[in-house]
Design a protein around this motif. Structure first.
Motif, mmCIF file in Angstrom:
data_model
loop_
_atom_site.group_PDB
_atom_site.id
_atom_site.type_symbol
_atom_site.label_atom_id
_atom_site.label_comp_id
_atom_site.label_asym_id
_atom_site.label_seq_id
_atom_site.Cartn_x
_atom_site.Cartn_y
_atom_site.Cartn_z
ATOM 1 N N MET A 439 0.789 -1.225 0.000
ATOM 2 C CA MET A 439 0.000 0.000 0.000
ATOM 3 C C MET A 439 0.825 1.282 0.000
ATOM 4 N N ILE A 440 2.069 1.226 0.511
ATOM 5 C CA ILE A 440 2.852 2.447 0.682
ATOM 6 C C ILE A 440 4.130 2.432 -0.151
ATOM 7 N N VAL A 441 4.915 1.381 -0.048
ATOM 8 C CA VAL A 441 6.219 1.351 -0.712
ATOM 9 C C VAL A 441 6.065 1.248 -2.231
ATOM 10 N N ALA A 442 5.222 0.333 -2.715
ATOM 11 C CA ALA A 442 5.067 0.122 -4.161
ATOM 12 C C ALA A 442 3.607 -0.186 -4.489
ATOM 13 N N PRO A 443 2.714 0.797 -4.401
ATOM 14 C CA PRO A 443 1.280 0.522 -4.596
ATOM 15 C C PRO A 443 0.920 0.140 -6.028
ATOM 16 N N GLN A 444 1.479 0.832 -7.016
ATOM 17 C CA GLN A 444 1.147 0.504 -8.408
ATOM 18 C C GLN A 444 1.638 -0.889 -8.782
ATOM 19 N N TYR A 445 2.847 -1.214 -8.382
ATOM 20 C CA TYR A 445 3.391 -2.547 -8.660
ATOM 21 C C TYR A 445 2.553 -3.624 -7.987
ATOM 22 N N SER A 446 2.170 -3.397 -6.746
ATOM 23 C CA SER A 446 1.445 -4.417 -5.987
ATOM 24 C C SER A 446 0.031 -4.643 -6.518
ATOM 25 N N HIS A 447 -0.553 -3.623 -7.116
ATOM 26 C CA HIS A 447 -1.922 -3.768 -7.612
ATOM 27 C C HIS A 447 -1.965 -4.339 -9.027
#
Length: 593
Positions: A439-447
């Protein structure tokens, strides 16, 4: 080709799990006190740590699998990929996620507490005398675990009936992505609530321990080179020991021929010299061990190698310092972006539907995700850095209740009880790391990872958009994408969807977890600046206490016996094992008399 790619992704994950088991085994072996090792504690700790790390590191597999159905270069689905294929991938991932999350909760709330009390119930004397059977020990540990089982049942019952997302009038709930997050199934709601609660508890621990460790780990590597070498410390200690004994001989020489003994002043000095002598003897022995004296050639070789690679350790500390600052900046930028640009603010736990402020860590992972497993390697190193920082933070602060230190975590000096409590803390922290990274460090990558869609206008209804001649119309997938082409191409990862479901259905968890990240950043900055300017000192006192602390018990090291004593006070009867031990001691005393 698609099946081969999917199989390779799962093979990489299996290899990573094996590596995680090795990492967990090394951690347990290094920190556990050699003389207090327990097979049950060791196995449970290793298995629990492996399971929780496997849960966090499932996210890159998740991203790779959902991204394997699309072509990020053209913004379309790959040829031959149907919606049924996508649904099968999502179903498999959901089963794995639910299994791992349920296993983590079971290990954290039931298995580890039972192992703690099982170990506490062990009575060496009673076992040798045949007064403690396996069943008695099992029941002794299980009766205290009942409270934890009751707690788990209460959590799931509350999650089953608690109302969710009352305020659904916002415009964001009209989006397909948010409609899919609203949980109607009571079973999923219960699991979502339970995981949300555990993540929030873990976030509170993560804010204190991981932030401290993230700041201390690089500086600890930089300042780890000893100010004095082991041979020099041994020589200095030997010289001090010789002077100490010479002074003792002088004081004892004054006592020759005196009937009333030494004067009070000289006696106090002699007592202090005797205590100092014991300390110097221990220090001399530790210096000899650090020099490799009396040890095998393998240990001596390892000590030499450590000395040779100290400059590399210094460079590694400088590199980790840059990485920690890189992560800190990325988290700060995303935090500001969410606080300012979230479309639903507190109603959904500050979900960020679209990246508005550039996040360097997110950019690195999204770009590397185009070539699997480069992103997996980076993500693995990122998670292990957070995990190692958490271990360093727990070791530096200790396991505390308010200002009282309950247990201390140190290499080779950690009791089984402390190891189990540290395992529970690391389990909760890892759940918080899972939230923070996604949610904070890499939100676009994680989604969505590297997924894109073609936003070029259609010429004819029903056809697929074509951006071959219009690459500038290729857009990254996001939750705000309303284009029908985006709905047909973009598939959010299962892990990020599960976390978003927690924050949308139980927004108070999302609000706490989000604003806690700013507390994390503040604590990191304070400790980082303090550690930079703090002059390292040779911790001789800690080294002197190592031998003594091996035999000391922590504040909670006899929890089971304390509970047992309380129960005996209530019932007014002593347990059979206690009575037998008392009778045994009485007989021994009579025999000695």
């Amino acid at each position: 080709m698609a099946l081969i790619q999917i199989a390779l992704i799962w093979v990489v994950y299996a290899v990573v799990i094996v590596l995680l088991a090795a990492v967990a085994s090394i951690f347990v072996y290094l920190y556990q006190a050699p003389r207090e090792r327990s097979i049950a504690v060791t196995i449970v700790s290793i298995f629990t740590l492996t399971a929780l790390l496997a849960t966090v590191l499932l996210l890159p597999v998740d991203v790779a699998l959902v991204s394997s159905t699309t072509s990020s270069r053209h913004g379309t689905r790959k040829e031959g990929v149907t919606q049924q294929d996508v649904d099968n991938i999502l179903k498999t991932l959901k089963i794995v996620y639910y299994s791992l999350y349920s296993l983590d909760a079971l290990l954290c709330l039931v298995v580890v507490p039972f192992t703690y009390f099982w170990y506490e119930e062990y009575d060496e004397v009673a076992t040798e005398e045949g007064n403690q059977s396996f069943g008695q020990r099992f029941w002794g540990g299980f009766k205290y675990t009942i409270a934890f089982i009751f707690f788990v049942v209460v959590i799931f019952l509350v999650g089953f009936f608690v109302p969710v997302a009352k305020d659904r009038k916002g415009g964001h709930y009209d989006l397909d992505y948010f409609k899919n997050l609203l949980t109607e199934n009571h079973g999923e709601r219960a699991l979502t609530f339970a995981l949300g609660l555990l993540i929030t508890i873990g976030t509170l621990i993560y804010v204190l321990y991981t932030s401290a460790g993230l700041a201390l780990l690089p500086t600890a590597l930089i300042k780890s080179a000893p100010a004095i070498s082991a041979p020099s410390l041994g020589a200095t200690t030997s010289s001090q020991l010789e002077r100490n004994r010479e002074r003792q001989r002088q004081l004892e020489g004054r006592n020759n021929g005196r009937q009333d003994g030494l004067p009070a002043k000289d006696q106090r000095e002699l007592d202090a010299l005797v205590r100092e002598e014991r300390t110097l003897v221990r220090r001399e022995r530790l210096a000899a061990e650090n020099s490799g004296e009396g040890q095998g050639w393998l240990m001596k070789t390892w000590i030499k190698i450590e000395a040779i690679f100290r400059p590399i350790k210094l460079l590694g500390g400088l590199f980790l310092m840059l990485v920690s600052l890189f992560i800190w900046v990325s988290m700060l930028l995303t935090g500001i972006d969410k606080a300012k640009n979230s479309i639903c603010k507190t109603h959904c736990g500050y979900i960020l539907a679209h990246i508005n402020i550039f996040n360097p860590m997110n950019w690195v992972l999204v770009k590397s995700a185009k070539i699997f497993p480069i992103d997996y390697v980076i993500f693995l190193l990122l998670v292990m850095f957070f995990f190692a920082s958490s271990v360093v933070g727990i070791a530096a602060i200790g396991i505390r209740f308010l200002w009282l230190r309950i247990f201390q975590i140190r290499k080779g000096h950690t009791s089984p009880q402390a190891l189990l409590m540290a395992t529970v803390m690391l389990t909760l922290i890892s759940l918080a790391i899972n939230y923070s990274v996604a949610m904070i460090v890499a939100p676009q990558y994680s989604h969505y990872g590297p997924q894109t869609f073609c936003d070029h206008p259609l010429r004819h209804a029903g056809e697929q958009p074509d951006c071959s001649d219009h690459p500038n119309h290729i857009r990254p997938c996001s939750e705000l994408s309303e284009n029908p082409a985006a709905r047909n191409v973009c598939t959010p990862s299962v892990g990020s969807t599960f976390l978003d479901r927690i924050t949308v259905n139980f927004s108070y968890f999302g609000v706490v977890d989000f604003w806690a990240q700013f507390v994390f950043l503040a604590i990191f900055l304070i400790i980082f600046i303090t550690a930079l300017f703090r002059v390292p000192k040779l911790d001789e006192f800690q080294a002197d206490q190592d031998a003594e602390e091996d035999e000391e018990e922590g504040l909670l090291a006899s929890t089971g016996r304390r509970f047992g004593a309380t129960w005996q006070d209530i019932t007014g009867r002593a347990s059979k094992s206690t009575a037998n031990r008392t009778n045994g001691r009485s007989v021994a005393d009579e025999d000695g008399v």
